[in-house]
Design a protein around this motif. Sequence first.
Motif, PDB file in Angstrom:
ATOM      1  N   ALA A   3      -6.852 -64.088  33.220  1.00 13.61           N
ATOM      2  CA  ALA A   3      -6.053 -62.974  33.693  1.00 13.61           C
ATOM      3  C   ALA A   3      -5.211 -63.501  34.853  1.00 13.61           C
ATOM      4  O   ALA A   3      -5.579 -64.501  35.488  1.00 13.61           O
ATOM      5  CB  ALA A   3      -6.964 -61.829  34.167  1.00 13.61           C
ATOM      6  N   PRO A   4      -4.046 -62.907  35.104  1.00 18.19           N
ATOM      7  CA  PRO A   4      -3.571 -61.619  34.585  1.00 18.19           C
ATOM      8  C   PRO A   4      -2.760 -61.765  33.293  1.00 18.19           C
ATOM      9  O   PRO A   4      -2.205 -62.824  33.002  1.00 18.19           O
ATOM     10  CB  PRO A   4      -2.647 -61.148  35.713  1.00 18.19           C
ATOM     11  N   VAL A   5      -2.678 -60.653  32.561  1.00 15.12           N
ATOM     12  CA  VAL A   5      -1.715 -60.547  31.466  1.00 15.12           C
ATOM     13  C   VAL A   5      -0.353 -60.317  32.115  1.00 15.12           C
ATOM     14  O   VAL A   5      -0.170 -59.362  32.848  1.00 15.12           O
ATOM     15  CB  VAL A   5      -2.068 -59.368  30.531  1.00 15.12           C
ATOM     16  N   VAL A   6       0.587 -61.209  31.859  1.00 14.21           N
ATOM     17  CA  VAL A   6       1.913 -61.074  32.471  1.00 14.21           C
ATOM     18  C   VAL A   6       2.972 -60.707  31.429  1.00 14.21           C
ATOM     19  O   VAL A   6       4.174 -60.787  31.698  1.00 14.21           O
ATOM     20  CB  VAL A   6       2.322 -62.350  33.248  1.00 14.21           C
ATOM     21  N   ASP A   7       2.525 -60.292  30.261  1.00 18.23           N
ATOM     22  CA  ASP A   7       3.448 -59.872  29.214  1.00 18.23           C
ATOM     23  C   ASP A   7       4.182 -58.604  29.654  1.00 18.23           C
ATOM     24  O   ASP A   7       3.572 -57.672  30.182  1.00 18.23           O
ATOM     25  CB  ASP A   7       2.695 -59.598  27.913  1.00 18.23           C
ATOM     26  N   ILE A   8       5.477 -58.595  29.393  1.00 16.48           N
ATOM     27  CA  ILE A   8       6.292 -57.426  29.722  1.00 16.48           C
ATOM     28  C   ILE A   8       6.349 -56.553  28.482  1.00 16.48           C
ATOM     29  O   ILE A   8       6.971 -56.904  27.478  1.00 16.48           O
ATOM     30  CB  ILE A   8       7.696 -57.870  30.176  1.00 16.48           C
ATOM     31  N   ASN A   9       5.685 -55.411  28.539  1.00 14.78           N
ATOM     32  CA  ASN A   9       5.498 -54.601  27.342  1.00 14.78           C
ATOM     33  C   ASN A   9       6.710 -53.706  27.097  1.00 14.78           C
ATOM     34  O   ASN A   9       6.731 -52.544  27.467  1.00 14.78           O
ATOM     35  CB  ASN A   9       4.234 -53.746  27.458  1.00 14.78           C
ATOM     36  N   THR A  10       7.709 -54.278  26.450  1.00 13.59           N
ATOM     37  CA  THR A  10       8.913 -53.517  26.150  1.00 13.59           C
ATOM     38  C   THR A  10       8.838 -52.827  24.792  1.00 13.59           C
ATOM     39  O   THR A  10       9.765 -52.110  24.410  1.00 13.59           O
ATOM     40  CB  THR A  10      10.138 -54.451  26.179  1.00 13.59           C
ATOM     41  N   ASN A  11       7.745 -53.041  24.071  1.00 19.33           N
ATOM     42  CA  ASN A  11       7.580 -52.443  22.742  1.00 19.33           C
ATOM     43  C   ASN A  11       6.411 -51.471  22.756  1.00 19.33           C
ATOM     44  O   ASN A  11       5.251 -51.891  22.804  1.00 19.33           O
ATOM     45  CB  ASN A  11       7.336 -53.537  21.703  1.00 19.33           C
ATOM     46  N   PRO A  12       6.676 -50.166  22.725  1.00 18.37           N
ATOM     47  CA  PRO A  12       5.590 -49.173  22.756  1.00 18.37           C
ATOM     48  C   PRO A  12       4.621 -49.292  21.582  1.00 18.37           C
ATOM     49  O   PRO A  12       3.481 -48.822  21.674  1.00 18.37           O
ATOM     50  CB  PRO A  12       6.332 -47.835  22.693  1.00 18.37           C
TER      51      PRO A  12
END
Length: 970
Positions: free
Chosen positions: A162-171
């Motif tokens: 961790a951390p998850v650093v993914d940028i969640n642009t897809n709901p």
Amino acid sequence: MKKIIILSLFLLLIKSYGQQIDPLLTTDLENQEKWVENTMNKLSLDEKIGQLFMIQAYSNKDRKHKAYIKKMIKKYHVGGLIFMQGTPEKQAELTNYYQSTSNIPLLIGFDGEWGLNMRLKNSFRYPWNMTLGAVRNNKLIEQFGERLGEHCKRIGIHINFAPVVDINTNPENPIIGNRSFGENKYNVTEKSIAFTNGMQRRGVLANAKHFPGHGDTSTDSHKTLPFLDFSIERLDSIELFPYKELFKTNLASVMVAHLNVPALEPKTGLPTSISYKVITELLKEKMGYNGLIFTDALNMKGAANYAKPGDIDLAAFLAGNDMLLIPEDVKAAVKKIKRALKNNLFTEKRLDESVRKILKAKYWVGLNNFEPINKIGIQDDIITVKDQLLYNTLMKDAITLVQNKKAIVPIKELTNNKIAYVKLGDSDNVDFTTTLKKYTQVDVISEENLSVLLQKLKPYTTVIIGYHKSNETPWKSFKMSEKELTWLKEISKNNKVILDVFASPYTLLDIQDFNHIEAVLVSYQNSKASQEISAQMIFGAIEIKGKLPVSINHAFPEGTGITTSNLMRLSYTIPEDVDMDSKLLSKIDSLTTMVVDSTMAPGGQVLVARYGKVVYHKSFGYHTYDKKQPVKLTDLYDLASVTKILGGLPMIMKSEEMGLFNLENTLGELLPYLKGSNKDTITITEALSHVGKIKPWIPYYLETVDSISKVPYNNLYRTIRSDEFSIKVAENLFLINSYTDSIYKKIAEAPQRKTEGYRYSGLLFYLFKKYIKDTFHKEMNELNHENFYLPLGATSLGYNPLEKFNATEIAPTEIDDYYRHQILRGDVHDMGAGMMNGVSGNAGLFSNSNDVAKMMQMYLQKGFYGGKRYFESKTIDKFNHRYYEKDSIRRGLGFDKPSLDPEIKASSKYASANSFGHSGFTGTFAWADPDNGLLYVFLSNRVYPVMSNNKLIEKDIRSEIHNLIYQAVH
């Protein structure tokens, strides 16, 4: 031409990166290098290759699994273990065992994105990243990282993935979603840096994942290979942004995802996790990353489907990874790697490069001096008050108000606001509704038929809809069903609605129209703390300050967050939140147990608050000694003389504040019928300070019963109410109306005390009941209800509770064998108050402890509560003042105060001179201290079954608990 353009963009990408400092170096660099080199010199080729593998281990499996892990350590020299399911204690035990079997200390890894509870039972669970993405204060994220680091270190974990650093642009992302801090690259990056700094400060390596970015996928790499068809420009601007910033810090490691990204790896279907272009050329050379590089789990289908076990491991190593996470077949992988080395597919120098990094990491976490983990006290160290306090703080900062028409939240007006609650979703809602009901009457309305539900909701001015979904894992479905969307739409068309979503903010995506919904709250998770805190926010006990971490179509952009103010209503928290000691306060439990066991009282309630925050609120015992009905926090008790400050005093203070009289006015001036009596010239100050020589008590009832049989006289009482006999004294016992005048006449004619000085008397409060009725042309109970109890939300506080509550909700007070000849349950115990139709200034109030606390907190806040001013500050000060202190008289005006005589225990010996309150004959007590913000309420029915039971008073239990409360203050 297209290839030339891509190459040009890639070269531009290269120029934007610089070389990162080595994040694996320690401050004692020379010692680190020496240990690494000495260890390297001792390693055989097999041992070096073994260091590349981190295999999965379980602490909830059998001896066969334990033997298998030992074999992997002894035969294949694996460099690390990633622990999966189990318990902290068992994992610590196995870690010690496995470390003892390995010649080279093992690097212990773990997936603990929201804490040890992600994998281990009996451990603490922090909020998910999406929730934390709503927090404005990144210092809190750093504290969260620190605490996770402390937990990991305590059980021997060296690297937390961790951390998850993914940028969640897809709901629609099925695997990241709640695990991401959100869609804003700056917010994600700032929180990732804060988390990393916090955790690594505690000696645990952080790991940024999932490189190059797993946020905009709609498939799960555990099951298949996700496809990201983005340009290099887009990847550089969004997906890679957090990594570039993190590499400027001391980020220790990175995990490479199994993704298909043609812009970075043109070979069709080649996962990024085994791509030389992605790992060596981009991550290591172009981005200059020097830390430890892990593959994502190699048993995931996103990788495993591409090549056979062994082949995939070799490919991952050749691509530039340092550690191969969760290989499917270590034996086959070792064989393939050795053969590749022999065939010159890579050099031993390349192998040494990874092994050195692994050893540097091992030194960084202290494995050069490994000490076995202490298995004693693990639970006490990883589930603490500190953790609960931080969890609560994070939730307080996260919960977000995204819509608030006409500032409906927080709910301020309670007098003319009939509130209902309706549940949507399939998960628990008990903590939410329980907390809502602490503020006012909130009716839970449930119905299977929508039309019937809408009909039931017609009388309500406000409907709170709670949408509750599972809090078990971040991957559980958060979507509303078509039925739920329809119900929400129809309810909001007909009622003012506050929607509170205890699930992902993406839940809101399916709501097509927010026009008819007055307020929308996102509480993110359905945890106990989230439910309790959100309910408190709705009523303004806690301000709202979160911001939305993702966009909800065009309705609510990312960053939306309406802040609210604190209305200064009671809130509910843990003692450490107000610098009190939980362990010391818990000693109250043993005292209340003793109360029941020693038959001091059948049961009761205790409430403790500080600075407007309730930190201890428990019921104890039973309604009676037969132990059939346990006491609930909602049960009502006869307050006895606590009524004087909560029932008699409010309208006295309000009348004085309105200028209807001043403290130097006499009783004769207020009540003309006292003109010429021996009470005519007694001032209000003298009367309320109990120095007016008024007789302490008059047993009016004795003249209305037979002196031998104790049976009420037939000419004065009836068993059925009528116009002439309408004063209810008790069940099926009604007093003749004219007797009220007899009571006032007896007070007027009662002889005065001959001695000067202080003597407590309750008669004045009978007189003020008459003054209030004559002045306002309303009964005192009605005025109190309208002006104080109802707007305060003190719905249980009032006179004659049987008019509103079932008898089973009221603790029985006494088995009366001297006047009313019945069990008194909901009818006032005080005989005189009973003869005043249950309404008097001296007695008659019933309440639960929570509602008593509301009135006391309003006093403590100098007349302000819930956004409303009930009294001017100077009025509270005027009545909370000792006017005869020079004569050693402790009393204020109506309020009792700490004793000036150490032999007399009116309250805690630690109570300040500014503190005030009152005790009650039935075993009740309420006290507030402005000097340290303390509030204490004790309710019991110590007079059950008989009022001659004085054990509670003799043992001074109420004051002993009061002492404990002061001692618990840090």
